[in-house]
Design an enzyme around this catalytic site. Structure first.
Site, PDB file in Angstrom:
ATOM      1  CG  LEU A 144      -1.751  -1.253   1.479  1.00  0.00           C
ATOM      2  CD1 LEU A 144      -2.745  -1.009   2.609  1.00  0.00           C
ATOM      3  CD2 LEU A 144      -2.464  -1.704   0.213  1.00  0.00           C
TER       4      LEU A 144
ATOM      5  NE  ARG B  72       0.260  11.196   9.632  1.00  0.00           N
ATOM      6  CZ  ARG B  72      -0.074  10.002  10.143  1.00  0.00           C
ATOM      7  NH1 ARG B  72       0.030   9.804  11.441  1.00  0.00           N
ATOM      8  NH2 ARG B  72      -0.500   9.029   9.356  1.00  0.00           N
TER       9      ARG B  72
ATOM     10  CB  THR C 284      -5.583   0.856   4.935  1.00  0.00           C
ATOM     11  OG1 THR C 284      -6.417   0.938   6.107  1.00  0.00           O
ATOM     12  CG2 THR C 284      -4.362   1.706   5.175  1.00  0.00           C
TER      13      THR C 284
ATOM     14  CE1 TYR D 172      38.211  22.229 -12.962  1.00  0.00           C
ATOM     15  CE2 TYR D 172      38.919  23.467 -14.890  1.00  0.00           C
ATOM     16  CZ  TYR D 172      38.093  22.524 -14.307  1.00  0.00           C
ATOM     17  OH  TYR D 172      37.153  21.873 -15.070  1.00  0.00           O
TER      18      TYR D 172
HETATM   19  C1  UD1 Z   1      -2.146   2.176   9.732  1.00  0.00           C
HETATM   20  C2  UD1 Z   1      -3.150   1.287  10.450  1.00  0.00           C
HETATM   21  C3  UD1 Z   1      -2.793   1.252  11.937  1.00  0.00           C
HETATM   22  C4  UD1 Z   1      -1.374   0.780  12.122  1.00  0.00           C
HETATM   23  C5  UD1 Z   1      -0.385   1.599  11.283  1.00  0.00           C
HETATM   24  C6  UD1 Z   1       0.988   0.940  11.297  1.00  0.00           C
HETATM   25  C7  UD1 Z   1      -5.270   1.526   9.259  1.00  0.00           C
HETATM   26  C8  UD1 Z   1      -6.628   2.136   9.287  1.00  0.00           C
HETATM   27  N1  UD1 Z   1      -4.464   1.818  10.285  1.00  0.00           N
HETATM   28  O1  UD1 Z   1      -2.306   3.493  10.243  1.00  0.00           O
HETATM   29  O2  UD1 Z   1      -3.659   0.378  12.614  1.00  0.00           O
HETATM   30  O3  UD1 Z   1      -1.011   0.841  13.481  1.00  0.00           O
HETATM   31  O4  UD1 Z   1      -0.832   1.677   9.916  1.00  0.00           O
HETATM   32  O5  UD1 Z   1       1.956   1.693  10.636  1.00  0.00           O
HETATM   33  O6  UD1 Z   1      -4.969   0.791   8.346  1.00  0.00           O
HETATM   34  N2  UD1 Z   1      -2.662   4.071   2.080  1.00  0.00           N
HETATM   35  C9  UD1 Z   1      -3.149   3.963   0.793  1.00  0.00           C
HETATM   36  N3  UD1 Z   1      -4.394   4.448   0.524  1.00  0.00           N
HETATM   37  C10 UD1 Z   1      -5.156   5.055   1.459  1.00  0.00           C
HETATM   38  C11 UD1 Z   1      -4.646   5.170   2.763  1.00  0.00           C
HETATM   39  C12 UD1 Z   1      -3.395   4.673   3.050  1.00  0.00           C
HETATM   40  O7  UD1 Z   1      -2.498   3.423  -0.090  1.00  0.00           O
HETATM   41  O8  UD1 Z   1      -6.267   5.457   1.106  1.00  0.00           O
HETATM   42  C13 UD1 Z   1      -1.320   3.539   2.378  1.00  0.00           C
HETATM   43  C14 UD1 Z   1      -0.351   4.605   2.794  1.00  0.00           C
HETATM   44  O9  UD1 Z   1       0.334   5.120   1.678  1.00  0.00           O
HETATM   45  C15 UD1 Z   1       0.562   3.883   3.753  1.00  0.00           C
HETATM   46  C16 UD1 Z   1      -0.308   2.767   4.309  1.00  0.00           C
HETATM   47  O10 UD1 Z   1      -1.406   2.638   3.445  1.00  0.00           O
HETATM   48  O11 UD1 Z   1       1.667   3.318   3.073  1.00  0.00           O
HETATM   49  C17 UD1 Z   1      -0.788   3.071   5.741  1.00  0.00           C
HETATM   50  O12 UD1 Z   1      -1.559   4.252   5.711  1.00  0.00           O
HETATM   51  P1  UD1 Z   1      -1.452   5.384   6.813  1.00  0.00           P
HETATM   52  O13 UD1 Z   1      -2.374   6.464   6.471  1.00  0.00           O
HETATM   53  O14 UD1 Z   1      -0.021   5.740   7.020  1.00  0.00           O
HETATM   54  O15 UD1 Z   1      -2.011   4.587   8.064  1.00  0.00           O
HETATM   55  P2  UD1 Z   1      -1.680   4.827   9.578  1.00  0.00           P
HETATM   56  O16 UD1 Z   1      -2.465   5.967  10.090  1.00  0.00           O
HETATM   57  O17 UD1 Z   1      -0.231   4.854   9.802  1.00  0.00           O
HETATM   58 CA    CA Z   2       1.523   5.022   8.491  1.00  0.00          CA
END
Ligand code: UD1
Ligand code: CA
Length: 454
Positions: free
Chosen positions: A8, A15, A84, A372
């Site tokens: 993903l 952030r 996710t 140089y």
């Molecule tokens: C997520 C988990 C959390 C976990 C943490 C660990 C969920 C809801 N939460 O939170 O439980 O503790 O990871 O690091 O899954 N992404 C997409 N598409 C989206 C949203 C996210 O591809 O629509 C990808 C992001 O690019 C990233 C990954 O999914 O690589 C995780 O997404 P992020 O938004 O960072 O989730 P966290 O808030 O860290």
């Molecule tokens: Ca994350």
């Protein structure tokens, strides 16, 4: 059992506050996504599918550029990031006929090790689970999803930080965002995920709970290596991960017989190699594919990028060396700049405030001060006086300077290229050399004239 890895990597990375896709930010000289891609390969998957969205083209171009495995690398586009679970759903069309394990990795969890990932898959298979979640315990769980267990220790649900109650916030076992799923069950349950949560997102973390509710088996693998599953959400996480990798690299080199006086301030990219008994002072950066031989000394503040050093090479403080080769016994610096395919042959010495660009410097040749040397081919045993300049650029083109073996170039000589200085020839201090100087002759003046045969 066949395995597909889903990475993903579509999220905006809000952030990070960056124009660059989060997964393309570097730690220890490589983008985050490269680490995840390599961890994925350790499962020997049939396919790796990367879910892309933000800066999709950049992420695709990077991965296509490094992909060299027999498994297929595919991309699923998630154009709007709804969470996710929605990211996983973006890959559904590619997996309609697939029946096997889907390992889900996060593009922003780069330090995951192959043994841990393989153990997750083993646990998943041994238990014939619908979902297996990799968890860990951390000192500060802020921001992570919490693992809620039943009284008997079995899995109950994952609660995201923002949705957690006061009591749940106190739990230090977190979801790492790394899972194995049974593909059929995963895609069946995805449709049942709803955005009823604080972030109004479709959470993948709801799938295990839904699996339990439909009578399926959910397992947890709790890894003691919490460092490995650090999620990169902002630039301070980037620093933490970078530091972990750098310290590990320094530690390996220390054990291999390299002295690194202060690992805290030493930046050595993972692909760099350093030979035994080499000595690295504080504040050094060794980058890219740099190779350093044995018994070398790299002084404070030196930065070497994609360089090859033989044995017994000395790089004195604050020298910058890029894309160049330094043979055995060469000495450079302090404050030297060597670049663009320069080749310093054995025993050559390049001193302070000397720049060498795209030039070959012969054995035991010396240019110790303020020069140089660009686009030059310089023979063996040559002495280049202080302030010598190869005037290689006529405003349109670069031209070469050739200096034969044993020549002595007087201080402040200007060599107007294209020009050649014969073997054992000498130029007087302050000469402006506009024409070729024959072997064993002395030239001086402005413009320099050959005055006598030596
Ligand atoms: C997520 C988990 C959390 C976990 C943490 C660990 C969920 C809801 N939460 O939170 O439980 O503790 O990871 O690091 O899954 N992404 C997409 N598409 C989206 C949203 C996210 O591809 O629509 C990808 C992001 O690019 C990233 C990954 O999914 O690589 C995780 O997404 P992020 O938004 O960072 O989730 P966290 O808030 O860290
Ligand atoms: Ca994350």
């Amino acid at each position: 059992m066949s395995t597909v890895v889903l990475i993903l990597a579509a999220g905006l990375g809000t952030r990070m506050k960056s124009k660059l896709a989060k997964v393309l930010h570097h730690i220890a000289g490589r983008p985050l996504i490269r680490y995840v891609y390599e961890a994925a390969l350790s499962l020997f998957p049939e396919r790796i599918i990367v879910v892309v969205g933000h800066q999709a083209e950049d992420v695709k171009a990077y991965l296509n550029g490094i992909h060299n495995s027999s498994c297929s690398l595919e991309f699923a586009l998630q154009s709007v990031q709804r969470g996710t679970a929605d990211a996983v759903a973006a890959a559904k069309p590619l997996l309609v006929n697939y029946d096997g394990i889907v390992a889900v990795l996060s593009g922003d969890v780069p330090l995951l090790s192959p043994p841990t990932l393989n153990e997750l898959k083993r646990t998943h298979m041994e238990n014939a689970a619908a979902a297996t979640i990799l968890s860990t315990e951390v000192k500060d769980p802020t921001g992570y999803g919490r693992i809620i267990r039943n009284q008997d220790g079995s899995f109950c649900k994952i609660v995201e930080h923002r949705d957690a109650t006061e009591l749940e916030l106190g739990i230090r076992e977190i979801n790492t965002g790394i899972y194995c799923f049974d593909s059929k069950i995963l895609f069946e349950l995805l449709d049942a995920v709803t955005p009823q949560n604080a972030q109004n997102e479709l959470y993948l973390t709801d799938i295990p709970k839904l699996a339990l509710a439909t009578g399926r088996r959910v397992c947890l693998l709790k890894t003691p290596n919490s460092q490995e599953v650090l999620g990169i959400n902002d630039r301070s996480d980037l620093v933490t991960a970078d530091r972990i990798l750098r310290m590990d690299k320094c530690h390996k080199l220390l054990l291999a017989g390299v002295t690194i006086l202060n690992p805290e301030t030493t930046y050595i990219d993972l692909d760099v190699t350093v030979g035994q008994d080499s000595y690295i002072y504080p504040g050094v950066r060794l980058e890219g594919k740099t190779i350093i031989g044995q018994d070398c000394t790299i002084g404070t503040g030196a930065r070497l990028t994609n360089c090859i050093l033989g044995n017994n090479v000395t790089v004195k403080d604050y020298s910058i060396i890029c894309d160049s080769t330094l043979d055995d016994g060469v000495s450079v610096g302090p404050f030297a700049h060597i670049r663009m395919g320069a080749h310093l042959q054995s025993g050559a010495a390049i001193g302070n405030f000397v720049e060498v660009k795209k030039s070959s410097i012969g054995k035991n040749t010396k240019a110790m001060h303020l020069s140089y040397l660009g686009d030059a081919t310089i023979g063996t045993g040559v002495n280049i006086g202080a302030g010598t300049i190869t005037c290689n650029y006529d405003g349109k083109q670069k031209h070469r300077t050739i200096i034969g073996d044993g020549a002595r170039i007087g201080s402040d000589t200007m060599l107007i290229a294209p020009v050649s200085v014969g073997k054992n020839a000498v130029t007087g201090a302050g000469s402006v050399v506009t024409r070729d100087i024959p072997e064993s002759s002395l030239a001086y003046g402005v413009p320099a004239e050959v005055k006598k045969q030596l």
